[in-house]
Design an enzyme around this catalytic site. Structure first.
Site, PDB file in Angstrom:
ATOM      1  N   HIS A 130       0.770  -1.073   0.083  1.00  0.00           N
ATOM      2  CA  HIS A 130       0.104   0.106  -0.202  1.00  0.00           C
ATOM      3  C   HIS A 130       0.801   1.258  -0.005  1.00  0.00           C
ATOM      4  O   HIS A 130       2.031   1.157   0.525  1.00  0.00           O
ATOM      5  CB  HIS A 130      -0.738   0.046   1.425  1.00  0.00           C
ATOM      6  CG  HIS A 130      -1.846   1.164   1.458  1.00  0.00           C
ATOM      7  ND1 HIS A 130      -1.719   2.189   1.783  1.00  0.00           N
ATOM      8  CD2 HIS A 130      -3.170   0.832   1.152  1.00  0.00           C
ATOM      9  CE1 HIS A 130      -2.721   2.977   1.848  1.00  0.00           C
ATOM     10  NE2 HIS A 130      -3.692   2.317   1.613  1.00  0.00           N
TER      11      HIS A 130
ATOM     12  N   ASP B 172       3.200  -4.276   8.149  1.00  0.00           N
ATOM     13  CA  ASP B 172       1.970  -3.347   8.024  1.00  0.00           C
ATOM     14  C   ASP B 172       0.711  -4.468   8.273  1.00  0.00           C
ATOM     15  O   ASP B 172       0.470  -5.039   7.293  1.00  0.00           O
ATOM     16  CB  ASP B 172       1.992  -2.845   6.595  1.00  0.00           C
ATOM     17  CG  ASP B 172       0.903  -2.112   6.253  1.00  0.00           C
ATOM     18  OD1 ASP B 172      -0.168  -2.209   7.146  1.00  0.00           O
ATOM     19  OD2 ASP B 172       0.693  -1.522   5.230  1.00  0.00           O
TER      20      ASP B 172
ATOM     21  N   GLN C 188      -4.436  -4.985   7.306  1.00  0.00           N
ATOM     22  CA  GLN C 188      -5.353  -5.872   6.493  1.00  0.00           C
ATOM     23  C   GLN C 188      -5.257  -7.266   7.304  1.00  0.00           C
ATOM     24  O   GLN C 188      -5.876  -8.403   6.808  1.00  0.00           O
ATOM     25  CB  GLN C 188      -5.256  -6.035   5.055  1.00  0.00           C
ATOM     26  CG  GLN C 188      -5.429  -4.769   4.090  1.00  0.00           C
ATOM     27  CD  GLN C 188      -6.960  -4.143   4.494  1.00  0.00           C
ATOM     28  OE1 GLN C 188      -7.935  -4.788   4.645  1.00  0.00           O
ATOM     29  NE2 GLN C 188      -7.100  -2.964   4.029  1.00  0.00           N
TER      30      GLN C 188
ATOM     31  N   LYS D 211     -10.296  -0.110  10.943  1.00  0.00           N
ATOM     32  CA  LYS D 211     -10.172  -1.538  10.157  1.00  0.00           C
ATOM     33  C   LYS D 211     -10.553  -2.648  10.947  1.00  0.00           C
ATOM     34  O   LYS D 211     -10.636  -3.833  10.394  1.00  0.00           O
ATOM     35  CB  LYS D 211      -9.032  -1.871   9.356  1.00  0.00           C
ATOM     36  CG  LYS D 211      -8.887  -0.761   8.018  1.00  0.00           C
ATOM     37  CD  LYS D 211      -7.856  -0.993   7.459  1.00  0.00           C
ATOM     38  CE  LYS D 211      -7.273   0.304   6.489  1.00  0.00           C
ATOM     39  NZ  LYS D 211      -7.996   0.529   5.259  1.00  0.00           N
TER      40      LYS D 211
ATOM     41  N   CYS E  22      -4.873   2.334  -3.906  1.00  0.00           N
ATOM     42  CA  CYS E  22      -3.808   3.018  -3.199  1.00  0.00           C
ATOM     43  C   CYS E  22      -2.421   2.185  -3.048  1.00  0.00           C
ATOM     44  O   CYS E  22      -1.644   1.767  -2.283  1.00  0.00           O
ATOM     45  CB  CYS E  22      -3.963   2.991  -1.624  1.00  0.00           C
ATOM     46  SG  CYS E  22      -5.156   4.558  -1.221  1.00  0.00           S
TER      47      CYS E  22
END
Ligand code: PMP
Length: 406
Positions: free
Chosen positions: A123, A200, A203, A226, A364
């Protein structure tokens, strides 16, 4: 215990909403998740009973608000199995968490000729901060390539690691392809050379069990919004030894120890990184979201989501003229596809008119979309409050979109 999806849906008022007179089918959970009553009530309760500034006042409300905030820090630490609560830094989101580390490295740990490794599926939030850090310092960004399935090539990663590598920053789950990256292998390979790893987890944290102690990662970043919490609150987990080494990212109140006109010394971690009044309602709301998930049962949630993902993938794959983008063996939650020759924006707009919220575009991740030579994708991203019936309605709707274009 089996997840009762109807009971769960009653916890999310927005899911009762109609869009253009049709029941909302919300399949854009990778962009942001909806909020359960428990989170909204925790925020209202905070303002009704505790609101005051934290870590400053010596009156009862301030002490209680500070206690509530620090209890939330403990709650978040235990959710991801961080050994020490002071290794949990409150930020505005994944993006700010990664910027904190990238700018910290750029200020003191990167030199000309050093290298930073990321992957081709990142991302922008785990690419641009590193690109800027490299620009500032003369370091170089190295990219792990992907195989045809959309998984990173571990062999190439091994070859990229060298005595010049200063940090590896990598997604846990791709927001475009749903690929689950082999983060444990990445961490183990990097650590063999003493190189730190940032994950990261934007997600991942809402779909997979996360244990930062077991993983051994040096940093883990994620966003509250999220994982069913409020917007504007994010987490950076960092190993204490690294957080001690990195200089602060923002300066002002709260992050200081002693200030004179000549000089300032900084507070200890985590406060060194938390300049200004924190997002107390966001912190309390995020802890309430994690409590809510644990109350339902993380195992039940993940099992339900896996079955729903397989169902959606099966149904979409069987539809004529659907091209699924990304076929890695390990995937979750996110399915990207193209419908016939139809531009993803057109598909997205027509689905919207049928009450179905999906995301279309480059998500993104422009370099990845360019690499795949695509105009973008349509992205369906699932949560445990979605149902098989919703997937069936999506499939019928896609058939209608195709008919319109024929
Ligand atoms: N990384 C990934 C993999 C993401 O999917 C996102 C959000 N789409 C981010 C980083 C950035 O998250 P935020 O906008 O909440 O900072």
């Amino acid at each position: 215990m089996k997840l009762d999806v109807n009971a769960v849906r009653n916890d999310f008022p927005i899911l009762q909403q109609k869009i253009y007179g049709k029941p909302l089918i919300y399949l854009d959970n990778a962009a942001t998740t909806q909020k359960p009553n428990a989170v909204m009530q925790a925020i209202v309760r905070y303002y009704e009973t505790l609101n005051s500034n934290v870590h400053r006042g010596n009156h009862l409300l301030s002490i209680q608000a500070t206690d509530a905030m620090e209890r939330a820090r403990n709650r978040i630490a235990s959710f991801i199995h961080a050994p020490h609560p002071e290794e949990i830094i409150f930020t505005r989101g994944t993006t700010e968490s990664i910027n904190l580390v990238a700018q910290g490295f750029a200020s003191s740990l990167l030199q000309p000729g050093d290298e930073v490794i990321i992957s081709a599926l990142e991302h922008h939030s785990n690419l641009v901060p590193w690109q800027q850090a490299c620009l500032r310092t003369g370091a170089q960004l190295k990219i792990i390539p992907l195989d045809e399935s959309g998984q990173i090539r571990l062999g190439d990663f091994r070859n990229l690691l060298s005595e010049k590598t200063r940090i590896v920053a990598i997604a846990h789950v791709s927001n475009v392809l749903g690929t689950i990256l082999p983060v444990q292998d990445i961490i183990d390979l990097a650590h063999r050379r003493g190189i730190p790893v940032l994950i990261d987890g934007a997600q991942a944290v809402q779909h997979l069990p996360i244990d930062v102690s077991q993983l051994g990662c040096d940093f883990y970043a994620f966003s509250g919004h999220k994982i069913y919490g409020p917007t504007g609150i994010g987490i950076l987990y960092g190993k204490g030894s690294w957080l001690e080494k990195i200089p602060p990212f923002q300066f002002g109140g709260e992050m200081i120890e002693i200030v004179s006109f000549e000089k300032t010394t900084f507070n200890e971690i985590p406060f060194k990184f938390e300049a200004g009044t924190p997002n107390v309602e966001g912190i309390i709301g995020l802890a309430a979201a994690l409590d809510y998930l644990c109350q339902i049962g993380l195992e039940s949630i993940f099992k339900y989501e896996t079955e729903l993902f397989e169902y959606a993938l099966h149904k979409l794959s069987r539809l004529d003229d659907v091209r699924i983008i990304g076929r890695a063996k390990d995937r979750c939650s996110v399915i990207s596809f193209l419908l016939d020759h139809i531009h993803p924006y057109d598909t997205g707009t027509l689905l919207d008119q049928m009450g179905i919220a999906v995301r279309s575009g480059n998500h993104c991740a422009q370099p990845l979309i360019d690499l795949l030579n695509l105009p973008g994708t349509v992205r369906v991203s699932l949560s445990f409050y979605n149902t098989r019936e919703e997937i069936d309605i999506l499939i019928t709707a896609l058939q209608k979109v195709k008919d319109i274009f024929q």
